[in-house]
Every structure is written in C-alpha cells, then in structure tokens.
Design an enzyme around this catalytic site. Sequence first.
Site, short mmCIF file in Angstrom:
data_model
loop_
_atom_site.label_atom_id
_atom_site.label_comp_id
_atom_site.label_asym_id
_atom_site.label_seq_id
_atom_site.Cartn_x
_atom_site.Cartn_y
_atom_site.Cartn_z
N ASN A 1 0.88 -1.17 0.00
CA ASN A 1 0.00 0.00 0.00
C ASN A 1 0.92 1.22 0.00
OD1 ASN A 1 -1.82 2.02 0.41
ND2 ASN A 1 -2.73 1.15 2.27
N ARG B 1 -2.66 -2.03 -3.35
CA ARG B 1 -3.91 -1.31 -3.12
C ARG B 1 -3.88 -0.06 -4.00
NH1 ARG B 1 -5.18 3.13 1.16
NH2 ARG B 1 -7.40 3.35 0.80
N HIS C 1 -13.26 2.32 0.30
CA HIS C 1 -13.23 1.22 1.30
C HIS C 1 -13.90 -0.03 0.75
CE1 HIS C 1 -13.35 4.58 4.59
NE2 HIS C 1 -12.09 4.24 4.37
N ARG D 1 -12.57 14.90 8.60
CA ARG D 1 -13.38 15.28 7.43
C ARG D 1 -14.81 15.57 7.84
NH1 ARG D 1 -11.69 10.22 3.78
NH2 ARG D 1 -9.86 10.00 5.08
N GLU E 1 -8.14 -5.86 4.82
CA GLU E 1 -8.03 -5.48 3.42
C GLU E 1 -6.81 -6.10 2.76
OE1 GLU E 1 -8.76 -1.54 5.14
OE2 GLU E 1 -9.58 -1.00 3.19
#
Length: 402
Positions: free
Chosen positions: A7, A91, A180, A241, A385
Amino acid sequence: MNILVINAGSSSLKYQLFNMKDESVCAKGRVERIGMETAILIHEPAGKAEVHEVSEILEHTTAIRKVLEKLVHPVEGVLASIKEIDAVGHRVVHGGESFKSSVLVDANVKQEIKRLFDLAPLHNPAHMLGIMAVDANMPGVPQAVVFDTAFHQTMPAPAYLYPVPMALYRKHKVRRYGFHGTSHKYVSERAATFLGRPLEELKLVTCHIGNGASCAAVQGGQSVDTSMGMTPLEGLMMGTRSGDLDPAIVPYVMGKEDLTLGEVSSMLNKHSGLQAISGISSDMREIVEALESGDKNAQLAFNMYEYRLRKYIGAYAAAMNGVDAIVFTAGVGENSELLRKTICEGLTFLGVEFDEAANRTGRGLDRRISKVGSRVEVLVIPTNEEWMIARDTYALVIGNRA
Ligand code: AMP
C-alpha cells in the site's frame, strides 16, 4: 505461494507478506518519511523481534529495495530468496469506471491508472510509484491492482449519479464512486459465513468506521449504495473530514473568511469532523475519554458522529427495503463499545435487540452483539483489506497460469 501486498502512499509504504498455503502473515512493516534522509523502516517478521532502521530513502524504488533486503535478511528475514515471492498485489484507491474488479498489471492498466490521476491526485500517483518500484526491483514478477472503488461499481444509476447537469458526468465522470470497497466486500462475505446464510440472500449495512469512515448498503453481495462519493469527503462525519454538508457553504465561507478554494477544501478535509467539533482530537479514543470526564464539546462531537451514522443506517435500510444485519468494522467500529451501544440503542425501531454483555467481549474476533432472535443482527467483524488484496492477486496469478 508467497504474495507481497503493498500500500504505497506519497511518503510512506506499508507491506505484508502472505504465505497463501496456510494464509499466514510471514512479515509486515512500513517505511515512513520516504523522500527524507531520516526515513524509517519498521519491519515485523513473524516470530522474531521487530526491527527499526533509520536511513536515507529518497524514493519508492529504494524503499522497496530496503523492504526486500529485510525480507531475505539472514537474521531478520523470512525468505531465503526474493524468488520466493510469486506475485505482488497493490492497493489502488481509485479505479474510476474503468475497473470493476482487480486486474493484473500490464501497460494498458498502467496507462489507465495514470488517466485516473485527476480523480485521486493524492493517492493514485503514489500507487503508481509503488508499481514502478516493484518493476525496477523485481522485473518479471506479476503484479495485481485491487481498487477501493471496484466493489461499488455495481451501484445502480439512481445511487451513483448526482442531480447536476448530466454533461458533468458525460464529460468529466462526476459521479459517486465510493471507497473502502475492499473492506465492505470482505466484511460482507464474513458476515454471511458467520450467519451461516448465503450472501446472495442478505441485505447488509456495513459500517467501515476508522479514521476515514463510510457505510454501504450491500444487497445480495453487491454494493447498491455507499456514503463516500466522488471523493472520500462525502458521507459520514470522520476524524478530520466533515462528511455531508450544504455545498453552498463553500462559496459563503470563502467570501466571509476571505479563503481560497484550496483553503476551504483543506478545512473540510483536514480540519473538520471530530477534531473541529471537539477541539480535542480526531481520535475517537480521546473523544470518549474526554466525554467521560465531562467535556461538553467532546460529547457534542460524539453525538454528531453517532447521529449521522445512525441516519445513514436507517437510509440504507430504506434503500434496500429491509436489512438483515448491520456490520461494524475498522478502528472505531471494531473497538468503540460506546459508539456501537449508542447506535444500536437508537435502532430498536428496526428490530435491533442489543446485547450489552456481548458488546463488551470478544475483541479481535468475528462476533454478534445483538441478542439471539433479534430481528436485525448486529455483528462486529475485524476487517482485513491486505488479505483480500493477497487473495485477489493469488486468484489472478493462478488464473493466468491455467
Ligand atoms: P483505522 O483508520 O481503521 O485504523 O482506525 C483508526 C481509528 O480507530 C483511530 O483514529 C481511533 O479513532 C479509532 N480507535 C482505535 N481504537 C479505539 C478504541 N479502543 N476506542 C475508540 N476508537 C478507537
């Protein structure tokens, strides 16, 4: 077969090496501060001591070289040779409309990922650096890319289109993509296994609640809606956020505060959410600690966070005309007993019967936190993941050989 999962970010890179035979993690780690003289490599070989090493790592090719050196190191390593790595899975955040599933990397795929730089300017260029760095260090080793957006490509048009002029979609691909996806897919599959029911029959609301947060409506194993949009800013309130807000706030605030578009964008992405409301932290652990000691701003931040998530769960139950199970995952979803309890206690109208004792036990395991017989089941499923990326890479490489 061993698969290395990478990643790559702009100044960091995380890795995990999987042995696909027994599904174990042989080693994992990360490189931070790429581009600096004091970059740090943290290497965790299974069953051996963790290694921290500070050195100059100016770009991703060197970062990957250092990781590979560690993996085959006589003491700190776990492999005899780099040749024991059969494939690499990356990823990639944004696959646009081009990628509906994971693919093996070739020249066309690289070209397409580059074309999508505009849609994910902070992420996709860094992923590309990771792919090129593997090319340079491990020529000929197959690479696959697994997209955060791919799982959500099944959303129907009413869910993915915004009610704005269609030319914006046709010309610039302005639409909801969602993120996601790898996690939402993973926990959906695990939920079906846990419940002992075919995924094709289930209506699930999956809540990936970490630093970034999104929920998804998953019907019959397919994503039919998700809260993040064209970018990961839309939807739930997150650590820093804002999530959903009236878009007219942007020009209004620009005028009132004399801010540029870039400054407002930075405010909404990096200085909003839990951090802004609590004035304490973007980290749910610190928010919970503060509210427990009576901090009113922390309590307000928690209440807003919980309220907004609960509204989405209700909306997705409506979107699917029902829900069989709600699934919590990622840092907050897996660990915050208070968040799960507060959400569940506000969903009794749906038929959720919350099991207080179950909510407090079983950390790290797939588990049920609703009472046996609850009309809607509530599960906590730790996400993975990296394993999904390894699994997709394995399937693509084996498929290519067949
Ligand atoms: P992730 O992005 O999935 O790694 O999640 C990271 C976030 O999980 C952190 O920022 C914390 O807010 C949250 N988190 C981790 N542990 C806990 C905990 N015990 N209680 C509440 N939140 C937690």
